[in-house]
Write a protein that holds these residues in place. Structure first.
Motif, mmCIF file in Angstrom:
data_model
loop_
_atom_site.group_PDB
_atom_site.id
_atom_site.type_symbol
_atom_site.label_atom_id
_atom_site.label_comp_id
_atom_site.label_asym_id
_atom_site.label_seq_id
_atom_site.Cartn_x
_atom_site.Cartn_y
_atom_site.Cartn_z
ATOM 1 N N ASP A 17 0.869 -1.173 0.000
ATOM 2 C CA ASP A 17 0.000 0.000 0.000
ATOM 3 C C ASP A 17 0.914 1.233 0.000
ATOM 4 O O ASP A 17 1.589 1.529 0.990
ATOM 5 N N ALA A 18 0.941 1.944 -1.116
ATOM 6 C CA ALA A 18 1.874 3.060 -1.291
ATOM 7 C C ALA A 18 1.676 4.161 -0.253
ATOM 8 O O ALA A 18 2.650 4.729 0.248
ATOM 9 N N VAL A 19 0.444 4.455 0.092
ATOM 10 C CA VAL A 19 0.180 5.509 1.075
ATOM 11 C C VAL A 19 0.747 5.108 2.432
ATOM 12 O O VAL A 19 1.413 5.913 3.109
ATOM 13 N N THR A 20 0.512 3.864 2.833
ATOM 14 C CA THR A 20 1.043 3.376 4.099
ATOM 15 C C THR A 20 2.566 3.381 4.081
ATOM 16 O O THR A 20 3.209 3.832 5.033
ATOM 17 N N ALA A 21 3.151 2.892 2.995
ATOM 18 C CA ALA A 21 4.606 2.824 2.884
ATOM 19 C C ALA A 21 5.252 4.200 2.968
ATOM 20 O O ALA A 21 6.248 4.397 3.683
ATOM 21 N N MET A 22 4.702 5.164 2.242
ATOM 22 C CA MET A 22 5.281 6.516 2.261
ATOM 23 C C MET A 22 5.093 7.172 3.626
ATOM 24 O O MET A 22 5.976 7.886 4.109
ATOM 25 N N GLY A 27 7.116 -2.300 -2.922
ATOM 26 C CA GLY A 27 5.748 -2.801 -2.877
ATOM 27 C C GLY A 27 5.632 -4.253 -3.282
ATOM 28 O O GLY A 27 4.571 -4.838 -3.199
ATOM 29 N N HIS A 28 6.753 -4.829 -3.734
ATOM 30 C CA HIS A 28 6.737 -6.235 -4.121
ATOM 31 C C HIS A 28 8.114 -6.855 -3.849
ATOM 32 O O HIS A 28 9.096 -6.145 -3.624
ATOM 33 N N VAL A 29 8.141 -8.161 -3.889
ATOM 34 C CA VAL A 29 9.323 -8.917 -3.487
ATOM 35 C C VAL A 29 10.532 -8.625 -4.375
ATOM 36 O O VAL A 29 11.652 -8.499 -3.874
ATOM 37 N N ARG A 30 10.360 -8.508 -5.680
ATOM 38 C CA ARG A 30 11.521 -8.267 -6.561
ATOM 39 C C ARG A 30 12.240 -6.966 -6.216
ATOM 40 O O ARG A 30 13.454 -6.917 -6.128
ATOM 41 N N ASP A 37 5.331 -6.322 5.439
ATOM 42 C CA ASP A 37 3.919 -6.700 5.470
ATOM 43 C C ASP A 37 3.824 -8.140 4.961
ATOM 44 O O ASP A 37 4.503 -8.494 3.991
ATOM 45 N N ILE A 38 3.019 -8.947 5.598
ATOM 46 C CA ILE A 38 2.901 -10.347 5.179
ATOM 47 C C ILE A 38 2.043 -10.472 3.929
ATOM 48 O O ILE A 38 2.402 -11.154 2.987
ATOM 49 N N GLY A 39 0.925 -9.787 3.892
ATOM 50 C CA GLY A 39 0.013 -9.893 2.761
ATOM 51 C C GLY A 39 0.345 -8.856 1.705
ATOM 52 O O GLY A 39 -0.088 -7.721 1.802
ATOM 53 N N LEU A 40 1.088 -9.239 0.688
ATOM 54 C CA LEU A 40 1.509 -8.294 -0.336
ATOM 55 C C LEU A 40 0.594 -8.303 -1.562
ATOM 56 O O LEU A 40 0.983 -7.858 -2.633
ATOM 57 N N LEU A 41 -0.628 -8.779 -1.430
ATOM 58 C CA LEU A 41 -1.663 -8.702 -2.457
ATOM 59 C C LEU A 41 -1.179 -8.958 -3.881
ATOM 60 O O LEU A 41 -1.122 -8.072 -4.716
ATOM 61 N N THR A 43 1.893 -5.699 9.979
ATOM 62 C CA THR A 43 0.841 -6.363 9.224
ATOM 63 C C THR A 43 -0.478 -6.373 9.993
ATOM 64 O O THR A 43 -0.488 -6.132 11.201
ATOM 65 N N GLY A 44 -1.544 -6.649 9.272
ATOM 66 C CA GLY A 44 -2.855 -6.718 9.891
ATOM 67 C C GLY A 44 -3.082 -7.983 10.687
ATOM 68 O O GLY A 44 -3.894 -8.008 11.599
#
Length: 143
Positions: free
Chosen positions: A9-14, A32-35, A51-55, A79-80
């Motif tokens: 989630d870009a807003v959360t990350a920033m 925002g992703h594993v790579r 975050d565990i759930g990376l959608l 994480t949630g």
């Protein structure tokens, strides 16, 4: 402390980045992703906030294990839903549950940072669930 953030989630990350940098930490990467996070790991962070759930962008728990195994970067899950401790034994220091305040985020990172330096935290913030595996992780990291 040098930190990396793995949050889709870009807003959360920033927001996390801005809060942690305002508190005096250096954020060496936000992914925002594993790579992208794997590239950031080469920057040598002291701690990864994952975050565990990376959608659809990868499994945060599996990536966190890789961070420890390949780079000896400890992980604080942000994480949630905190993971089962037995699944992450030996490489995660704890879990900060969402939602959290800016103050709780900074307090959690500061407490983990002190522990990683071998200093006892003044207190574990109530929003932070430290894992028992943290002691073994800290000993392995300092060896």
């Amino acid at each position: 402390m040098n930190l990396m953030i793995v949050e889709d989630d870009a807003v959360t990350a920033m927001g996390m980045r801005d809060t942690l940098e305002a508190a005096g930490h250096k954020v060496v990467g936000v992914a925002g992703h594993v790579r992208a996070a794997a590239r950031d790991a080469r920057q040598g962070p002291d701690l990864a906030l994952v975050d565990i759930g990376l959608l659809g962008h990868g499994d945060g728990a599996a990536f966190a294990a890789t961070l420890w195994r390949e780079h000896h970067v400890p992980v604080l899950f942000v994480t949630g839903g905190c993971p089962d401790r037995t699944a992450i034994r030996g490489w995660a220091v704890g879990c900060l549950s969402k939602p959290f305040s800016d103050a709780e985020l900074v307090a959690a990172v500061d407490a983990v940072g002190r522990a990683l330096k071998g200093e006892p935290p003044a207190a574990w913030p109530s929003a932070l669930e430290p894992f028992e595996a943290s002691e073994a992780l800290l000993e392995a990291r300092s060896a």
